[in-house]
Each structure stands twice: as structure tokens, then as C-alpha cells.
Design an enzyme around this catalytic site. Structure first.
Site, short mmCIF file in Angstrom:
data_model
loop_
_atom_site.label_atom_id
_atom_site.label_comp_id
_atom_site.label_asym_id
_atom_site.label_seq_id
_atom_site.Cartn_x
_atom_site.Cartn_y
_atom_site.Cartn_z
N ASN A 8 0.87 -1.16 0.00
CA ASN A 8 0.00 0.00 0.00
C ASN A 8 0.92 1.23 0.00
O ASN A 8 1.56 1.52 1.01
CB ASN A 8 -0.84 -0.04 1.28
CG ASN A 8 -2.05 0.85 1.18
OD1 ASN A 8 -2.09 1.75 0.34
ND2 ASN A 8 -3.01 0.62 2.04
N ARG A 89 -1.84 -2.19 -4.14
CA ARG A 89 -3.15 -1.53 -4.10
C ARG A 89 -3.08 -0.28 -4.98
O ARG A 89 -2.16 0.53 -4.84
CB ARG A 89 -3.45 -1.13 -2.66
CG ARG A 89 -4.70 -0.33 -2.56
CD ARG A 89 -4.94 0.09 -1.13
NE ARG A 89 -6.17 0.85 -1.09
CZ ARG A 89 -6.31 1.99 -0.44
NH1 ARG A 89 -5.30 2.50 0.23
NH2 ARG A 89 -7.45 2.61 -0.45
N HIS A 178 -13.03 1.44 -1.96
CA HIS A 178 -13.05 0.34 -0.97
C HIS A 178 -13.39 -1.02 -1.60
O HIS A 178 -13.84 -1.94 -0.91
CB HIS A 178 -14.10 0.62 0.15
CG HIS A 178 -13.72 1.73 1.07
ND1 HIS A 178 -14.65 2.56 1.64
CD2 HIS A 178 -12.53 2.14 1.55
CE1 HIS A 178 -14.05 3.45 2.42
NE2 HIS A 178 -12.76 3.21 2.37
N LEU A 207 -17.12 1.15 7.69
CA LEU A 207 -17.12 2.33 8.54
C LEU A 207 -15.74 2.51 9.16
O LEU A 207 -15.44 1.96 10.23
CB LEU A 207 -18.18 2.21 9.65
CG LEU A 207 -19.57 1.69 9.24
CD1 LEU A 207 -20.50 1.67 10.45
CD2 LEU A 207 -20.17 2.53 8.13
N ARG A 239 -14.22 13.90 5.80
CA ARG A 239 -14.83 14.20 4.50
C ARG A 239 -16.33 14.47 4.63
O ARG A 239 -17.01 13.81 5.43
CB ARG A 239 -14.62 13.02 3.55
CG ARG A 239 -13.24 13.00 2.93
CD ARG A 239 -13.01 11.75 2.11
NE ARG A 239 -12.04 10.89 2.76
CZ ARG A 239 -11.83 9.62 2.43
NH1 ARG A 239 -12.52 9.06 1.45
NH2 ARG A 239 -10.94 8.91 3.07
N GLU A 331 -16.02 -2.57 13.02
CA GLU A 331 -15.52 -3.76 13.72
C GLU A 331 -15.48 -3.57 15.23
O GLU A 331 -15.59 -4.54 15.98
CB GLU A 331 -14.09 -4.07 13.23
CG GLU A 331 -14.05 -4.54 11.80
CD GLU A 331 -12.64 -4.52 11.20
OE1 GLU A 331 -11.66 -4.59 11.96
OE2 GLU A 331 -12.55 -4.41 9.96
N GLU A 382 -7.78 -6.38 3.34
CA GLU A 382 -7.47 -6.06 1.94
C GLU A 382 -6.16 -6.69 1.51
O GLU A 382 -6.02 -7.11 0.36
CB GLU A 382 -7.41 -4.53 1.78
CG GLU A 382 -8.78 -3.89 1.86
CD GLU A 382 -8.76 -2.42 2.21
OE1 GLU A 382 -8.38 -2.09 3.35
OE2 GLU A 382 -9.11 -1.61 1.35
P1 AMP Z 1 -10.01 2.84 10.03
O1 AMP Z 1 -9.96 3.94 9.02
O2 AMP Z 1 -10.64 1.59 9.50
O3 AMP Z 1 -8.70 2.60 10.71
O4 AMP Z 1 -11.02 3.33 11.20
C1 AMP Z 1 -10.76 4.45 12.01
C2 AMP Z 1 -12.00 4.74 12.88
O5 AMP Z 1 -12.30 3.58 13.66
C3 AMP Z 1 -11.84 5.89 13.86
O6 AMP Z 1 -13.01 6.70 13.87
C4 AMP Z 1 -11.72 5.19 15.21
O7 AMP Z 1 -12.29 5.93 16.26
C5 AMP Z 1 -12.55 3.96 15.01
N1 AMP Z 1 -12.19 2.93 16.00
C6 AMP Z 1 -12.91 2.58 17.06
N2 AMP Z 1 -12.33 1.62 17.78
C7 AMP Z 1 -11.17 1.34 17.17
C8 AMP Z 1 -10.11 0.44 17.44
N3 AMP Z 1 -10.12 -0.37 18.50
N4 AMP Z 1 -9.08 0.44 16.59
C9 AMP Z 1 -9.06 1.25 15.50
N5 AMP Z 1 -10.05 2.12 15.21
C10 AMP Z 1 -11.09 2.18 16.02
#
Ligand code: AMP
Length: 408
Positions: A8, A89, A178, A207, A239, A331, A382
Site C-alpha cells: 500500500n 493496491r 473500498h 465504517l 470528508r 468492527e 485487503e
Molecule cells: P479505520 O480507518 O478503518 O482505521 O477506522 C478508524 C476509525 O475507527 C476511527 O473513527 C476510530 O475511532 C474507530 N475505531 C474505534 N475503535 C477502534 C479500534 N479499536 N481500533 C481502531 N479504530 C477504532
């Protein structure tokens, strides 16, 4: 056995996973950060070891050399011949790439020519590819496109209601994003509910910091919330998501901004961050929503926009069998999943609140046995999808793979 690198590349970073196939075991996570700055970082982390070095990393080419050298020095690999293939990617594949593709000079030029669709990403990714082609000559390189999964959208779903010529002349249409995540998560969700993906009407909610939703029908992407770029759709970390185009022009004039500056506001200063003034991170907002009105309203809008899109997709799919949550928030944040699902009671969605509350970062069915819609959490992967594509397209150790699949 073969070791595959899943890459990536960003404008100032290169992140990789070294994955052993066909066991699909992650051997090492590797990163070069702050490329081109005075001091950069090289990181190699695996089972029982961690190497972090602060040093200048002048370019992607040097980053690749340094990281490969660290892999051999740390005896993670004995020599480069163990690397069976490299998967990259690539954010924008336009209408050219409908699936992952073995890279040659022509493909690389096409990736570069798509830079206007992803100016922050495609050029950096192309540079990463060139760096690996130079460092590992003869090793198959595969491009895996974020957009290719959405090439199954029909004209009805990908065209904007603007003069048709603009689509023909300038490629003005929805491309989505995505896609690699959706491909992995939808396949895995179908395995978990033990039904063929082709038979399921599914919505996947990705999300994370970037947020999008995908409606899946007949095993394919039917509609998706991101648009010409990943700026469209629901409220995201920074965004804006969907917005009236006239308001953008109005604000640009009021604020005396260039188009580039205005787009930057919509990409980096909007969403949860812009609404709350507190943070783009859902963890911070949930911690503050009881006492901070703007944090509360930001979370409410976030949930509301997702509920609106799910409703629209259920109408388009003419029903819903499976709803899947993935990425950082999907998640890990049971509270957000709960609020979304509580708004979907009209569809017969019922969540087991106890199971939902306990589910963090693992595969889990979170709906009750009587729920009309199966609701699942499926952590996205991914890099694994990229590694699988490399094996398939590079025809790497295909005998090993056939044996492994036959034994499953
Ligand atoms: P991502 O872009 O997939 O890394 O997601 C980031 C978003 O996931 C942020 O808004 C974080 O607040 C939320 N989030 C909630 N709990 C966790 C966690 N345990 N680890 C990583 N991201 C989290």
C-alpha cells in the site's frame, strides 16, 4: 510455499505485509514513513521481532531497497527468490481495469494516465510499482484496484444527471472505492452464513475513517456510496460526503478560496471533525457526546446518513438478507452498530445486544436467531485479498494451492 508482498503506497509512505501462501499467514508488517523528509522511519514487525530505524529515506526506490535489505538482515527471508510475487493496491482503475491485472510497462503507463482521478494516490502507487520492478526483476507484479469491484454498476447507478457528453469526454461518472475490502468482506460473510454470495441481497457498511456502503446483488457490486472520488456519500472522519454543488460554489466565493482549497476543506476539515470541532475519531466523540452538543450532533448525523443509505439500498435491492459491518468503527464500536440497527427495526433487523456489546475486531453474527436480516461483523483484510490475487494471476505455486484447497 511462496511469500507474497502486499503493498500500500502513499505519497510519503510505503506499507507492506509479507504473507505466506497458501497458508495465508502474515510473516511481517513492514513500513517506510516520512519518505522524502529529513528523517524517515523504517519499521519491520513480525512474530517476536521489531526493528525500528530512524534514517533519511529519500525516495520510494530507496525505501524499497532499505526494507528488502532489512528483511534479509533479520533473516525473515534468506534471499529475494523466496518472494513469489508482489501485489499493489491502486486507488483508481477508471473504466480501464475491471479486475486485478498483471503489471507490464503498458499497464503501468495506464495507471499513471489515471492520475487525474486520484492525484494523491495513483502517482505514488506507480512510483512504488517502479521501485519494486527495479528491485525484484522477473517477479510478477499485480495491480489490485479499489474501483474494479464497482465496474459491475449499471449505467443507472453510475451516471450523474449531467450532460451525457461529460461522461463520454471526461469520464464523469461514479467509480466508487473500498472495492478490495468489499470483495473480501462479502465473500467471507457469505461463507459465514453458509449461503452462496450469488443468492444474497447484501449491504456492507465499511465504517472507518473513510466511510462507504455497498449494495451487493448476484455476488456483484450493484451500487455504492462513494462517487467520482471518495469524497461522496455519507459523513466520514474528515470528508463531507454528499453536498449540494451550489453550496460548494457559494462557500468558495464567500471564503475566497481556490477550487483546490475548497476541495481540501471538504476532504480534510469536514465530516465528524468539522461538525464536532473536537475530533475525527469516533472514540473521542463517543467519549464526549454526553457533555458536548457538537460531538453529539456529529455522531447523530453519522448514524443518520448511514441509515438513509441502507434504506435506499434496500429499496434498490428489493429486500435485504445480510448486513455486514467492517473497518475501524464497524468492527469495534458496538454502540454505533446498535444505533444503526435500532433504526432498521422496520426491516425486521434484531440485534443480540449482549453479543454485539462484546464483539470487537472479530468475525461474529450479532443478530438474533429470529432476526429477518442476518447482521455480521467481518474484519476486513485487503492485504489478504491482494495476496490471493497475486497467487491467482501470477500462477504461483498453483500446485500447492490446489492441494491446500482440496484438503479444506
Ligand atoms: P479505520 O480507518 O478503518 O482505521 O477506522 C478508524 C476509525 O475507527 C476511527 O473513527 C476510530 O475511532 C474507530 N475505531 C474505534 N475503535 C477502534 C479500534 N479499536 N481500533 C481502531 N479504530 C477504532
Amino acid at each position: 510455499m511462496s511469500k507474497i508482498l502486499a503493498i500500500n503506497a502513499g505519497s510519503s509512505s510505503l506499507k507492506w505485509r509479507l504473507i505466506e501462501m497458501p497458508t495465508e499467514k502474515v510473516i511481517a508488517k513492514v513500513a517506510a514513513e516520512r519518505i522524502g523528509q529529513a528523517i524517515g522511519t523504517i519499521k519491520v514487525v513480525g512474530n517476536g521481532f521489531k526493528v525500528v530505524r530512524e534514517m533519511p529515506v529519500p525516495s520510494h526506490h530507496e525505501a524499497v531497497q532499505m526494507l528488502l535489505k532489512t528483511l534479509t538482515e533479520q533473516k525473515i527471508i534468506n534471499d529475494f527468490s523466496e518472494i513469489g510475487g508482489v501485489g499493489h493496491r491502486v486507488v483508481a482503475g477508471g473504466e480501464i481495469f475491471h479486475q486485478s491485472t498483471l503489471i507490464d510497462e503498458h499497464v503501468l503507463e495506464q495507471i499513471e494516465s489515471l492520475a487525474e482521478y486520484a492525484p494523491l494516490h495513483n502517482p505514488a502507487e506507480a512510483e512504488g510499482i517502479r521501485a519494486f520492478m527495479a528491485a525484484l526483476p522477473g517477479v510478477p507484479e499485480v495491480a489490485v484496484f479499489d474501483t474494479s469491484f464497482h465496474q459491475t454498476l449499471s449505467e443507472v447507478n453510475y451516471l450523474y444527471s449531467i450532460p451525457y457528453d461529460y461522461y463520454q469526454q471526461y469520464g464523469a461518472r461514479k467509480y466508487g472505492a473500498h472495492g478490495t475490502s468489499y470483495r473480501y468482506v462479502s465473500q467471507r460473510a457469505a461463507e459465514l452464513v453458509q449461503q452462496p454470495l450469488q443468492d444474497l441481497k447484501m449491504v456492507v457498511a465499511h465504517l472507518g475513517n473513510g466511510v462507504s456502503l455497498d449494495a451487493i446483488k448476484d455476488g456483484q457490486s450493484y451500487n455504492t456510496s462513494m462517487g467520482f472520488t471518495p469524497l461522496a456519500g455519507v459523513t466520514m472522519g474528515t470528508r463531507a460526503g454528499d453536498i449540494d454543488a451550489s453550496l460548494v460554489a457559494h462557500l468558495q466565493e464567500k471564503l475566497n478560496l481556490t477550487t483546490e482549497q475548497m476541495i481540501d476543506v471538504l476532504n480534510t476539515k469536514s465530516g465528524l471533525l468539522g461538525l464536532s470541532g473536537v475530533s475525527s475519531d469516533m472514540r473521542d466523540l463517543l467519549a464526549k457526546e454526553a457533555t458536548n452538543h457538537r460531538a453529539k450532533i456529529a455522531v447523530e448525523i453519522f448514524v443518520d446518513r448511514i441509515v438513509q443509505y441502507i434504506g435506499a439500498y434496500v429499496a434498490q435491492l428489493n429486500g435485504l438478507d445480510t448486513l455486514v459491518f467492517t473497518a475501524g468503527i464497524g468492527e469495534n464500536e458496538s454502540e454505533i452498530r446498535l444505533r444503526i440497527c435500532q433504526s432498521l427495526g422496520y426491516l425486521g433487523v434484531e440485534i443480540d445486544e449482549e453479543i454485539n456489546a462484546k464483539t470487537r475486531g472479530v468475525e461474529q453474527l450479532i443478530s438474533t436467531p429470529t432476526s429477518k436480516v442476518k447482521v455480521l461483523v467481518v474484519p476486513t483484510d485487503e492485504e489478504l485479498m491482494i495476496a490471493r490475487d497475486v497467487v491467482e494471476l501470477g500462477q504461483i505455486e498453483s500446485q500447492d494451492l490446489k492441494v491446500a484447497h482440496a484438503q479444506k
